[in-house]
Design an enzyme around this catalytic site. Sequence first.
Site, PDB file in Angstrom:
ATOM      1  N   ASN A 181       0.974  -1.280  -0.148  1.00  0.00           N
ATOM      2  CA  ASN A 181      -0.111   0.111  -0.083  1.00  0.00           C
ATOM      3  C   ASN A 181       0.911   1.364   0.148  1.00  0.00           C
ATOM      4  OD1 ASN A 181       0.942  -0.544   2.568  1.00  0.00           O
ATOM      5  ND2 ASN A 181      -0.962   0.149   3.568  1.00  0.00           N
ATOM      6  N   LYS A 204      13.093  -6.428   0.726  1.00  0.00           N
ATOM      7  CA  LYS A 204      12.069  -7.257   0.005  1.00  0.00           C
ATOM      8  C   LYS A 204      10.664  -6.739  -0.068  1.00  0.00           C
ATOM      9  CE  LYS A 204       9.433 -10.907   0.700  1.00  0.00           C
ATOM     10  NZ  LYS A 204       8.186 -10.290  -0.152  1.00  0.00           N
ATOM     11  N   SER A 257       0.275  -8.408   6.996  1.00  0.00           N
ATOM     12  CA  SER A 257      -0.596  -8.807   7.893  1.00  0.00           C
ATOM     13  C   SER A 257      -0.240  -9.643   8.998  1.00  0.00           C
ATOM     14  CB  SER A 257      -1.284 -10.065   6.656  1.00  0.00           C
ATOM     15  OG  SER A 257      -0.600 -11.155   6.657  1.00  0.00           O
ATOM     16  N   VAL A 258      -1.330  -9.752   9.961  1.00  0.00           N
ATOM     17  CA  VAL A 258      -1.205 -10.641  11.177  1.00  0.00           C
ATOM     18  C   VAL A 258      -0.521 -11.915  10.958  1.00  0.00           C
ATOM     19  CG1 VAL A 258      -2.191 -11.474  13.339  1.00  0.00           C
ATOM     20  CG2 VAL A 258      -2.840  -9.002  12.615  1.00  0.00           C
ATOM     21  N   PRO A 259      -1.177 -12.987  10.291  1.00  0.00           N
ATOM     22  CA  PRO A 259      -0.848 -14.137   9.973  1.00  0.00           C
ATOM     23  C   PRO A 259       0.751 -14.323   9.418  1.00  0.00           C
ATOM     24  CG  PRO A 259      -2.949 -13.954   8.860  1.00  0.00           C
ATOM     25  CD  PRO A 259      -2.467 -12.487   9.368  1.00  0.00           C
ATOM     26  N   THR A 260       1.091 -13.489   8.475  1.00  0.00           N
ATOM     27  CA  THR A 260       2.428 -13.516   8.085  1.00  0.00           C
ATOM     28  C   THR A 260       3.333 -12.842   9.292  1.00  0.00           C
ATOM     29  OG1 THR A 260       1.632 -13.051   5.796  1.00  0.00           O
ATOM     30  CG2 THR A 260       3.985 -12.668   6.445  1.00  0.00           C
ATOM     31  N   GLU A 278       4.823  -4.374  12.170  1.00  0.00           N
ATOM     32  CA  GLU A 278       3.553  -3.400  12.088  1.00  0.00           C
ATOM     33  C   GLU A 278       2.580  -3.904  11.182  1.00  0.00           C
ATOM     34  OE1 GLU A 278       0.842  -1.298  10.744  1.00  0.00           O
ATOM     35  OE2 GLU A 278       2.584  -0.450   9.258  1.00  0.00           O
ATOM     36  N   CYS A 312      -3.499   0.203   7.125  1.00  0.00           N
ATOM     37  CA  CYS A 312      -3.780  -0.454   8.031  1.00  0.00           C
ATOM     38  C   CYS A 312      -4.508   0.256   9.244  1.00  0.00           C
ATOM     39  CB  CYS A 312      -2.128  -1.025   8.490  1.00  0.00           C
ATOM     40  SG  CYS A 312      -1.088  -0.027   8.672  1.00  0.00           S
ATOM     41  N   GLU A 415     -10.448  -6.908   9.445  1.00  0.00           N
ATOM     42  CA  GLU A 415      -9.838  -6.003   8.816  1.00  0.00           C
ATOM     43  C   GLU A 415     -10.291  -6.060   7.238  1.00  0.00           C
ATOM     44  OE1 GLU A 415      -5.747  -3.521   8.421  1.00  0.00           O
ATOM     45  OE2 GLU A 415      -5.656  -5.742   8.435  1.00  0.00           O
ATOM     46  N   GLU A 492       7.979   2.487  14.331  1.00  0.00           N
ATOM     47  CA  GLU A 492       8.742   3.116  13.053  1.00  0.00           C
ATOM     48  C   GLU A 492       8.690   4.528  13.245  1.00  0.00           C
ATOM     49  OE1 GLU A 492       9.143   0.361   9.712  1.00  0.00           O
ATOM     50  OE2 GLU A 492       6.923   0.253   9.678  1.00  0.00           O
TER      51      GLU A 492
END
Length: 518
Positions: A181, A204, A257-260, A278, A312, A415, A492
């Site tokens: 984003n 990355k 994302s949260v899962p990643t 984040e 986010c 979300e 950050e």
Amino acid sequence: MLLSSSLLFLLRGFPRLLCSTAMSTITGTFQLQQPLNYREGARHQPVDGDHSEEIYEPATGRVIGNLAFSGEKEIDLAVKSAHAAFKIWSQKSGMERSNILLEAARIIQERREEIATTETINNGKSIFEALIDVDISWQCLQYYAGLAGSLAGQHVQLPGGSFAYTRREPLGVCVGIGAWNYPFQIACWKSAPALACGNAMVFKPSPFTPISIVLLAEIYNKAGVPKGLFNVVQGGAATGQFLCQHPDVAKVSFTGSVPTGVKIMEMAAKGIKPVTLELGGKSPLIIFSDCILDNAVKGALMANFLTQGEVCCNGTRVFVQQAVLEEFTKEVVKQTQNIKIGDPLLQDTRMGALINKAHLEKVLSFVKQAKEQGAEVLCGGDAFVPDDPSLKNGFYMSPCVLGNCKDTMTCVKEEIFGPVMSILPFDTEEEVLERANNTRFGLAGGVFTRDIQRAHRVAARLQAGMCFINNYNVSPVELPFGGYKMSGFGRENGKAAIEYYSQLKTIFVEMGNVESVF
């Protein structure tokens, strides 16, 4: 302003880019020509990797290139290159690093329109927003350039003339993993404090938005960093895994994302590596009846429709006190319906295209589910087809306002990451705070009220890392940004980021004789 050789545009009409013409002369003309990996001061095709994916222009749905994913050998080369550069960079003084970061900021400012245009082509957001993102990016480099020369430890006087001091030292090779984003801005948010502290970085980006990051790598190289200090590798989950598990990587900073984020934290834990996460959010925006209504409406639009809602920290749960619910809702719907959607390379466009077809369909499915669960679509919520025939295959959606929402609905709990606002009525301050905090997320929150005591009281009780009073989605680089709960940890921006890209060494100095206990 000239475009770099790394871009291929149909240049005729380029000076009219920022004019409100009926159709951009650049949309639909970009074609990727060069490799997107960057190592040792030059672009490279990855030496290994058995996967590639198409890159899209969201505004038109066109394929604009092919992205070769990096394998384990390419990751190893990038990390080794960064480690060699780190040995040089970490020995420079803070002022030497500061001067180079300032030069990089100057180049970004000079190439502002080129970078923003590249971002818009690959991301779909409006050029109006992309230009702001680039400004925030060079300001971020300037800010950390200012801090680089002031990094210092502490002197502590001890009994008998002895003393101790601390040194703030870099970590080594840091990994940055960015989101789609805010591709260029996120890379600056991660790399600026990392480099200011004396680290190297391998970055990355998301495979959806791989293009503009390489421009940043070229800018750092031109500004004078050691070759290899900022390297770029491309790929998906497997590439990220190779990075996180590499033994010479000292830290991982991830936005996504949260899962990643959970998977990255698990991988980093095996190597005892610090992480900054984040992650996502489902932030509350609380509108009290004593607010300045016009400001509250503008804040709600900023909190929901910036970057097509793909933000986010967006305040997508809009709690409105009953006394102003009808008036607020009416004005929000009116202004939402007037948002101009279309070619993101036109200056007067305010909403461009979502990132890809799959994400567009996912967001639309949330709206469909909301209706099935009893929410009322007050406006928008459909796929949108601009008048310009060249944009008919783009990934557009009309911004959506949902009424009659309940806290138990999926659209309120999960979300969505798209332009969907849920309006929820409330009566009392105590009630709304309990409901606002009833979420696994804790990234941001906002309150609109004229009562300054209430404003500070509510902000203090919101379980979120970033709170806004009478505004929303304002993130100056001087202020720390990050979340509570499952929205992540670490920060950050601001001076706080220095803590996460450096480590403290304590040194004790004995000035007398050693007194043994034996």
